[in-house]
Each structure stands twice: as C-alpha cells, then as structure tokens.
Motif scaffolding. Structure first.
Motif, mmCIF file in Angstrom:
data_model
loop_
_atom_site.group_PDB
_atom_site.id
_atom_site.type_symbol
_atom_site.label_atom_id
_atom_site.label_comp_id
_atom_site.label_asym_id
_atom_site.label_seq_id
_atom_site.Cartn_x
_atom_site.Cartn_y
_atom_site.Cartn_z
ATOM 1 N N GLY A 72 30.736 64.707 47.933
ATOM 2 C CA GLY A 72 32.044 65.289 47.681
ATOM 3 C C GLY A 72 33.096 64.860 48.673
ATOM 4 O O GLY A 72 32.993 63.822 49.310
ATOM 5 N N ARG A 127 33.956 69.933 49.206
ATOM 6 C CA ARG A 127 34.180 70.264 47.791
ATOM 7 C C ARG A 127 33.309 69.291 46.981
ATOM 8 O O ARG A 127 33.553 68.088 46.981
ATOM 9 C CB ARG A 127 35.647 70.095 47.435
ATOM 10 C CG ARG A 127 35.958 70.481 45.996
ATOM 11 C CD ARG A 127 37.430 70.338 45.685
ATOM 12 N NE ARG A 127 38.280 71.048 46.634
ATOM 13 C CZ ARG A 127 38.647 72.327 46.520
ATOM 14 N NH1 ARG A 127 38.224 73.033 45.496
ATOM 15 N NH2 ARG A 127 39.424 72.888 47.408
ATOM 16 N N ASP A 158 31.508 66.951 44.216
ATOM 17 C CA ASP A 158 31.720 66.210 42.973
ATOM 18 C C ASP A 158 30.412 66.139 42.198
ATOM 19 O O ASP A 158 30.381 66.206 40.991
ATOM 20 C CB ASP A 158 32.162 64.768 43.245
ATOM 21 C CG ASP A 158 33.517 64.671 43.887
ATOM 22 O OD1 ASP A 158 34.391 65.504 43.579
ATOM 23 O OD2 ASP A 158 33.716 63.760 44.707
ATOM 24 N N ASP A 217 33.858 68.861 37.550
ATOM 25 C CA ASP A 217 35.186 68.347 37.226
ATOM 26 C C ASP A 217 36.196 68.962 38.172
ATOM 27 O O ASP A 217 36.059 70.103 38.582
ATOM 28 C CB ASP A 217 35.567 68.703 35.789
ATOM 29 C CG ASP A 217 34.694 68.000 34.779
ATOM 30 O OD1 ASP A 217 34.257 66.870 35.051
ATOM 31 O OD2 ASP A 217 34.441 68.592 33.708
ATOM 32 N N ARG A 218 37.218 68.215 38.465
ATOM 33 C CA ARG A 218 38.293 68.736 39.317
ATOM 34 C C ARG A 218 39.550 68.890 38.543
ATOM 35 O O ARG A 218 39.941 68.196 37.744
ATOM 36 C CB ARG A 218 38.522 67.800 40.483
ATOM 37 C CG ARG A 218 37.347 67.856 41.407
ATOM 38 C CD ARG A 218 37.770 67.429 42.735
ATOM 39 N NE ARG A 218 36.620 67.475 43.595
ATOM 40 C CZ ARG A 218 36.670 67.187 44.854
ATOM 41 N NH1 ARG A 218 37.792 66.837 45.389
ATOM 42 N NH2 ARG A 218 35.618 67.257 45.587
#
Length: 94
Positions: free
Chosen positions: A33, A71, A73, A93-94
């Motif tokens: 991430g 964060r 991924d 998903d972001r």
C-alpha cells in the motif's frame, strides 16, 4: 531528519509505496500500500497508550522517528505449508 533509512525513503518524493510483512512467519499477511505519516497529536497519543500497554515503553518520538499508517491496496495471506491451496488475496479500491 529521520534516523531510519525506511522513514527517509517513505518521506522522499514518490517514496510512499511500501510492503509490510512479519519476519520469518510460516503463516503471514503481507500488506501492499501507501504509507502516510501520522502527525495528528491525538492519534499519536492514542497509539502511544496502546503501544505502552503492550510493550511497557519505547514508543518512538515522532519528531525523530516518524510513525506511519499504511493504506492497503492489496493484502496477501500465506500459509507456507499449503501455499497453492491456502494463499488468499484481497484488493481494495480507492
């Protein structure tokens, strides 16, 4: 200036991509991430309380040794004894 090479690399322009994994784990979770420096004093105080409850002392001074949150991924869980049958991957998903 942060003391660790990891912190310096994460703070460098474009250097926030990272992986977090345990050392020498036959059953592990690997998080891929983006690292973000934690600078909110309330969040750092809360982390220090939890850290010191578990380890007693030694929470880093965020001014010298930055604290990061990752964060995710992608997260991969691995059971080494049955890698082909029990590895799992999650993507976010972001």
């Amino acid at each position: 200036m942060p003391r660790s090479a990891n912190a310096r690399n994460l703070l460098a322009p474009g250097g926030s991509r990272c992986c977090v994994a345990p050392e020498l784990a036959a059953e592990s979770v690997v998080v891929h991430g983006t690292a973000e420096r934690v600078s909110d004093p309330a969040v750092l105080d809360g982390l220090a309380v939890v850290y010191e409850a578990k380890y007693g002392s030694g929470f880093p001074d965020p001014g010298v040794d930055p604290v990061f949150a990752v964060r995710p991924d992608r997260v991969i869980a691995v059971v080494e004894a049955d890698f082909t049958g029990r590895a799992t991957r999650w993507t976010f998903d972001r």
